[in-house]
Enzyme design. Structure first.
Site, short mmCIF file in Angstrom:
data_model
loop_
_atom_site.label_atom_id
_atom_site.label_comp_id
_atom_site.label_asym_id
_atom_site.label_seq_id
_atom_site.Cartn_x
_atom_site.Cartn_y
_atom_site.Cartn_z
N CYS A 109 0.82 -1.22 0.00
CA CYS A 109 0.00 0.00 0.00
C CYS A 109 0.85 1.27 0.00
CB CYS A 109 -0.97 0.00 1.17
SG CYS A 109 -0.16 0.28 2.75
N CYS A 125 0.75 3.84 1.99
CA CYS A 125 1.25 4.31 3.29
C CYS A 125 2.47 3.52 3.73
CB CYS A 125 0.16 4.33 4.35
SG CYS A 125 -0.55 2.75 4.80
#
Length: 136
Positions: free
Chosen positions: A46, A48
């Site tokens: 992902c 993040c």
């Protein structure tokens, strides 16, 4: 499960910096039960993880105090290893990315995805450095 050609460069961001790559439940058990302090990163594809977790973790290691052991497993790739890590992270729910600090086999600090997502790498590093100051 994610393809290796996608995951391996993201794994390398940590393993090239000294993190042991945990790919089996037995490796997870052995790593997290070591004496001293162990930093576990549940890595992820992902945004993040790429923008905050991995850079923040690496930046946290530039401080004076650091964990004795550095380990990582990749969610969606090292599925059995991550399942075992998540079992040992209870009562925290499954989260990726996630960063946990163990001391003498006991979980003492945890950053879940909701602590990482939306925060800059510097904030992640500062959080971890405070934990290192306390436990390492």
């Amino acid at each position: 499960m994610y393809p290796a050609d996608l995951v391996l460069p993201m794994k390398a961001e940590l393993t090239d910096k000294g993190f042991a790559d945990l790919t089996t439940p037995a490796q997870v058990d052995e790593a997290l039960k070591q004496s001293g302090t162990t930093l576990l990163v549940i890595n992820s594809v992902c945004g993040c993880a790429a923008g905050a977790a991995r850079p923040g973790v690496l930046y946290s290691l530039t401080g004076e105090k650091k964990p004795d052991h550095l380990v990582t497993a990749f969610a969606g790739f090292d599925t059995d290893a991550v399942a075992e890590a998540r079992r040992l992270l209870a009562p925290f729910p499954p989260s990726s990315p996630a960063v946990a600090l163990f001391k003498d086999g006991e979980l003492v600090h945890m950053l879940e995805r909701h602590h990482i997502e939306g925060n800059p790498a510097g904030a992640i590093a500062a959080n971890l450095q405070a934990a290192f100051d306390e436990y390492c």
